[in-house]
Enzyme design. Structure first.
Site, PDB file in Angstrom:
ATOM      1  N   ASN A 278       1.602  -2.243  -7.538  1.00  0.00           N
ATOM      2  CA  ASN A 278       1.012  -3.381  -7.887  1.00  0.00           C
ATOM      3  C   ASN A 278      -0.533  -3.272  -7.575  1.00  0.00           C
ATOM      4  O   ASN A 278      -1.233  -4.172  -7.196  1.00  0.00           O
ATOM      5  CB  ASN A 278       1.505  -4.475  -7.339  1.00  0.00           C
ATOM      6  CG  ASN A 278       1.877  -4.444  -5.754  1.00  0.00           C
ATOM      7  OD1 ASN A 278       1.106  -3.484  -5.107  1.00  0.00           O
ATOM      8  ND2 ASN A 278       2.431  -5.506  -5.159  1.00  0.00           N
TER       9      ASN A 278
ATOM     10  N   LYS B 174      -4.485   0.960  -4.432  1.00  0.00           N
ATOM     11  CA  LYS B 174      -3.389   1.921  -4.119  1.00  0.00           C
ATOM     12  C   LYS B 174      -3.461   3.024  -4.931  1.00  0.00           C
ATOM     13  O   LYS B 174      -4.087   2.902  -5.739  1.00  0.00           O
ATOM     14  CB  LYS B 174      -2.050   1.075  -4.173  1.00  0.00           C
ATOM     15  CG  LYS B 174      -1.917  -0.149  -2.998  1.00  0.00           C
ATOM     16  CD  LYS B 174      -0.468  -0.966  -3.461  1.00  0.00           C
ATOM     17  CE  LYS B 174      -0.396  -1.972  -2.552  1.00  0.00           C
ATOM     18  NZ  LYS B 174       1.105  -2.733  -2.522  1.00  0.00           N
TER      19      LYS B 174
ATOM     20  N   TYR C 295       2.078  -0.845   7.665  1.00  0.00           N
ATOM     21  CA  TYR C 295       3.324  -1.385   7.057  1.00  0.00           C
ATOM     22  C   TYR C 295       4.382  -1.832   7.987  1.00  0.00           C
ATOM     23  O   TYR C 295       5.601  -1.992   7.761  1.00  0.00           O
ATOM     24  CB  TYR C 295       3.787  -1.165   5.903  1.00  0.00           C
ATOM     25  CG  TYR C 295       2.919  -1.010   4.562  1.00  0.00           C
ATOM     26  CD1 TYR C 295       2.904  -2.229   3.876  1.00  0.00           C
ATOM     27  CD2 TYR C 295       2.630   0.128   3.768  1.00  0.00           C
ATOM     28  CE1 TYR C 295       2.252  -2.644   2.820  1.00  0.00           C
ATOM     29  CE2 TYR C 295       1.942  -0.064   2.691  1.00  0.00           C
ATOM     30  CZ  TYR C 295       1.561  -1.164   2.263  1.00  0.00           C
ATOM     31  OH  TYR C 295       0.828  -1.537   0.934  1.00  0.00           O
TER      32      TYR C 295
ATOM     33  N   HIS D 179      -3.708  -3.774  -2.228  1.00  0.00           N
ATOM     34  CA  HIS D 179      -3.375  -4.634  -1.092  1.00  0.00           C
ATOM     35  C   HIS D 179      -4.637  -5.406  -0.543  1.00  0.00           C
ATOM     36  O   HIS D 179      -5.575  -4.878  -0.695  1.00  0.00           O
ATOM     37  CB  HIS D 179      -2.966  -3.475   0.094  1.00  0.00           C
ATOM     38  CG  HIS D 179      -2.941  -4.200   1.595  1.00  0.00           C
ATOM     39  ND1 HIS D 179      -1.716  -4.838   1.907  1.00  0.00           N
ATOM     40  CD2 HIS D 179      -3.800  -4.418   2.533  1.00  0.00           C
ATOM     41  CE1 HIS D 179      -2.119  -5.314   3.240  1.00  0.00           C
ATOM     42  NE2 HIS D 179      -3.149  -5.041   3.458  1.00  0.00           N
TER      43      HIS D 179
ATOM     44  N   GLU E 127      -5.743  -4.311  10.361  1.00  0.00           N
ATOM     45  CA  GLU E 127      -5.472  -3.355   9.391  1.00  0.00           C
ATOM     46  C   GLU E 127      -7.104  -2.675   9.340  1.00  0.00           C
ATOM     47  O   GLU E 127      -7.098  -1.326   9.065  1.00  0.00           O
ATOM     48  CB  GLU E 127      -5.292  -4.137   8.046  1.00  0.00           C
ATOM     49  CG  GLU E 127      -3.888  -4.672   8.069  1.00  0.00           C
ATOM     50  CD  GLU E 127      -3.457  -5.328   6.685  1.00  0.00           C
ATOM     51  OE1 GLU E 127      -4.364  -5.502   5.904  1.00  0.00           O
ATOM     52  OE2 GLU E 127      -2.308  -6.100   6.823  1.00  0.00           O
TER      53      GLU E 127
HETATM   54  P1  IDP Z   1       1.689  -8.306  -0.888  1.00  0.00           P
HETATM   55  O1  IDP Z   1       1.240  -6.740  -0.914  1.00  0.00           O
HETATM   56  O2  IDP Z   1       1.952  -9.030  -1.892  1.00  0.00           O
HETATM   57  O3  IDP Z   1       0.986  -8.848   0.448  1.00  0.00           O
HETATM   58  P2  IDP Z   1       4.200  -7.773   0.879  1.00  0.00           P
HETATM   59  O4  IDP Z   1       5.374  -8.648   0.919  1.00  0.00           O
HETATM   60  O5  IDP Z   1       3.348  -7.527   1.887  1.00  0.00           O
HETATM   61  O6  IDP Z   1       3.190  -7.929  -0.355  1.00  0.00           O
HETATM   62  O7  IDP Z   1       4.572  -6.260   0.755  1.00  0.00           O
HETATM   63  C1  IDP Z   1       3.826  -4.931   0.677  1.00  0.00           C
HETATM   64  C2  IDP Z   1       4.052  -4.309  -0.750  1.00  0.00           C
HETATM   65  O8  IDP Z   1       5.411  -3.671  -0.650  1.00  0.00           O
HETATM   66  C3  IDP Z   1       3.992  -4.967  -2.018  1.00  0.00           C
HETATM   67  O9  IDP Z   1       2.614  -5.088  -2.084  1.00  0.00           O
HETATM   68  C4  IDP Z   1       4.805  -4.024  -2.827  1.00  0.00           C
HETATM   69  O10 IDP Z   1       4.240  -3.015  -3.020  1.00  0.00           O
HETATM   70  C5  IDP Z   1       5.933  -3.813  -2.203  1.00  0.00           C
HETATM   71  N1  IDP Z   1       6.932  -4.726  -2.007  1.00  0.00           N
HETATM   72  C6  IDP Z   1       7.128  -5.800  -1.643  1.00  0.00           C
HETATM   73  N2  IDP Z   1       8.259  -6.400  -1.938  1.00  0.00           N
HETATM   74  C7  IDP Z   1       9.069  -5.727  -2.750  1.00  0.00           C
HETATM   75  C8  IDP Z   1      10.234  -5.957  -3.073  1.00  0.00           C
HETATM   76  O11 IDP Z   1      10.998  -6.861  -3.269  1.00  0.00           O
HETATM   77  N3  IDP Z   1      10.646  -4.775  -4.172  1.00  0.00           N
HETATM   78  C9  IDP Z   1       9.764  -3.785  -4.244  1.00  0.00           C
HETATM   79  N4  IDP Z   1       8.698  -3.491  -3.601  1.00  0.00           N
HETATM   80  C10 IDP Z   1       8.379  -4.526  -2.715  1.00  0.00           C
HETATM   81 MG    MG Z   2       1.405  -8.181   2.500  1.00  0.00          MG
END
Ligand code: IDP
Ligand code: MG
Length: 138
Positions: A118, A11, A51, A121, A132
């Site tokens: 984070n 990212k 997304y 992805h 994707e």
């Molecule tokens: P993942 O990337 O671990 O699969 P997902 O639930 O698919 O997690 O969420 C996509 C992205 O959205 C996450 O990687 C993170 O950057 C962001 N995200 C997910 N949940 C939260 C939250 O509760 N607060 C803030 N950002 C979040």
């Molecule tokens: Mg995800």
């Protein structure tokens, strides 16, 4: 178990911090094969497709703004159980809680923002991976 492919994104936070090579090297060192790689300036349209499951959630708009903030490195990796394997390497979504030794655990933290920055992805199922990879690599 047959050979799978997964979409891996470094990212914009990972690219901006100069961690692209370090992150991709960990995936290669695990033994997965890099089969596609490019830097992408994502558009809002692309991110809406990528997304789509998160549209309407409180973090959706900050997530899209974050993903528009700079280039993303998009890669496809291949190997048996690479979908699970990469998510294990990445660590849990919240970098504060991600285990040390994982990408998010070693390089990520909470920056007090509305979105978790984070670093990576990874697709979460064979169906997501196919969808994707189509979005990012056509
Ligand atoms: P993942 O990337 O671990 O699969 P997902 O639930 O698919 O997690 O969420 C996509 C992205 O959205 C996450 O990687 C993170 O950057 C962001 N995200 C997910 N949940 C939260 C939250 O509760 N607060 C803030 N950002 C979040
Ligand atoms: Mg995800």
């Amino acid at each position: 178990m047959s050979v799978e492919r997964t979409l891996v994104l470094v990212k914009p936070d990972g690219v901006a911090r100069g961690l692209t090579g370090t992150i991709l090297a960990r995936v290669e060192a695990k033994g997965y094969k890099l089969v596609q790689l490019k830097l992408v300036d994502a558009t809002r349209e692309l991110l809406e497709r990528h997304y789509e499951e998160h549209i309407g959630k409180p973090f959706y708009e900050p997530l899209v703004e974050f993903m528009l903030s700079g280039p993303t490195a998009a890669a496809v990796f291949e190997g048996q159980r690479v979908i699970e394997g990469f998510r294990s390497l990445a660590g849990t979504t919240e970098p504060t809680l991600a285990a040390p030794g994982t990408i998010r655990g070693d390089f990520g933290r909470d920056w007090g923002l509305k979105v978790q920055q984070n670093l990576v992805h990874g697709s979460d199922s064979p169906e997501s991976a196919a969808r994707e990879i189509g979005i990012w690599f056509g």
